[in-house]
Design an enzyme around this catalytic site. Structure first.
Site, short mmCIF file in Angstrom:
data_model
loop_
_atom_site.label_atom_id
_atom_site.label_comp_id
_atom_site.label_asym_id
_atom_site.label_seq_id
_atom_site.Cartn_x
_atom_site.Cartn_y
_atom_site.Cartn_z
N LYS A 1 44.12 50.38 36.87
CA LYS A 1 43.48 49.90 37.21
C LYS A 1 42.60 50.98 35.69
CE LYS A 1 43.44 46.61 40.41
NZ LYS A 1 43.11 46.95 42.45
N TYR B 1 42.21 36.51 38.86
CA TYR B 1 41.77 36.79 39.94
C TYR B 1 41.60 35.42 40.66
CZ TYR B 1 42.03 42.07 40.73
OH TYR B 1 43.17 42.90 41.16
N ARG C 1 55.53 46.57 44.96
CA ARG C 1 54.73 46.49 46.03
C ARG C 1 55.15 47.63 46.56
NH1 ARG C 1 50.59 43.08 45.79
NH2 ARG C 1 50.78 42.61 47.88
N ASN D 1 41.08 50.70 44.02
CA ASN D 1 43.26 51.45 44.36
C ASN D 1 44.06 51.36 42.84
OD1 ASN D 1 43.41 48.53 43.46
ND2 ASN D 1 44.11 47.99 45.73
N HIS E 1 47.60 46.95 39.75
CA HIS E 1 46.99 45.32 40.71
C HIS E 1 48.85 45.25 40.32
CE1 HIS E 1 47.65 41.28 41.24
NE2 HIS E 1 48.35 41.32 40.23
N GLU F 1 51.12 35.11 36.10
CA GLU F 1 50.05 36.07 35.62
C GLU F 1 50.78 36.54 34.16
OE1 GLU F 1 50.05 39.20 38.92
OE2 GLU F 1 48.29 37.96 40.49
P1 CMP Z 1 44.92 44.28 43.68
O1 CMP Z 1 45.71 43.97 44.22
O2 CMP Z 1 43.94 44.15 42.33
O3 CMP Z 1 44.49 42.32 43.70
C1 CMP Z 1 42.63 42.27 44.65
C2 CMP Z 1 42.26 42.75 44.09
O4 CMP Z 1 41.17 43.13 45.19
C3 CMP Z 1 42.94 44.40 45.51
O5 CMP Z 1 43.80 44.89 44.54
C4 CMP Z 1 41.54 44.89 45.56
O6 CMP Z 1 41.38 45.88 44.49
C5 CMP Z 1 39.81 44.11 45.77
N1 CMP Z 1 39.93 44.57 47.16
C6 CMP Z 1 40.79 43.76 47.66
N2 CMP Z 1 40.66 42.85 49.72
C7 CMP Z 1 39.42 44.35 49.26
C8 CMP Z 1 38.14 44.37 49.78
N3 CMP Z 1 37.97 44.18 51.29
N4 CMP Z 1 36.76 44.91 49.76
C9 CMP Z 1 36.90 45.87 48.46
N5 CMP Z 1 38.13 45.21 47.49
C10 CMP Z 1 39.04 44.74 47.67
#
Ligand code: CMP
Length: 141
Positions: free
Chosen positions: A15, A55, A91, A118, A121, A132
């Site tokens: 990301k 998403y 994962r 984070n 993904h 995807e």
């Molecule tokens: P990702 O694995 O890309 O899938 C969905 C993304 O939404 C997740 O990683 C985070 O970056 C984001 N995300 C999921 N839950 C939350 C949350 N409660 N608050 C903010 N961001 C979130």
């Protein structure tokens, strides 16, 4: 050598926070050292429409607008990785969504303090990996 079934594939996004922090090499290196293959890799910047498609299951959630802003804020690196049970393996390597709670030794556990920023993904199921990969790398279909 005979092979019963082809290896799985998964879609991974390194990301914009990881790109901005100079963590692309660290993250790629972990996947390579694990023994996973990189079948495709590209640097891209998502626009809003593409983020909504990627998403699709989250667009109505309260956390989606800031997530969309973050994910479209700069370049990311999109990958297709393959290997035995790669979806579950990756994962495990990236850790729980919230970097504050992700286990040490995982990518998020070692480098993230956020549940939005984070770093990585990864597809969470065979259905999502197919969807995807078709979205990001239609030429692999
Ligand atoms: P990702 O694995 O890309 O899938 C969905 C993304 O939404 C997740 O990683 C985070 O970056 C984001 N995300 C999921 N839950 C939350 C949350 N409660 N608050 C903010 N961001 C979130």
């Amino acid at each position: 050598m005979s092979s019963s079934s082809p290896d799985e594939r998964t879609l991974v996004l390194i990301k914009p926070d990881a790109v901005g922090r100079g963590l692309v090499g660290e993250i790629l290196s972990r996947f390579e050292r694990k023994g996973l293959r990189i079948d495709a890799m590209a640097s891209r910047t998502m626009d809003g429409d593409f983020a909504d498609q990627h998403y699709a299951e989250h667009v109505d959630k309260a956390f989606y607008p800031p997530l969309k802003g973050f994910m479209t804020s700069g370049p990311l690196v999109a990958l297709v990785l393959s290997g035995d049970q790669v979806i579950e393996v990756v994962r495990g390597m990236i850790g729980s969504t919230d970097g504050r709670r992700a286990a040490a030794g995982t990518i998020r556990g070692d480098f993230s303090l956020s549940n939005r920023e984070n770093l990585v993904h990864a597809s969470d199921s065979t259905d999502s990996s197919k969807r995807e990969i078709a979205l990001w790398f239609p030429e692999l279909g």
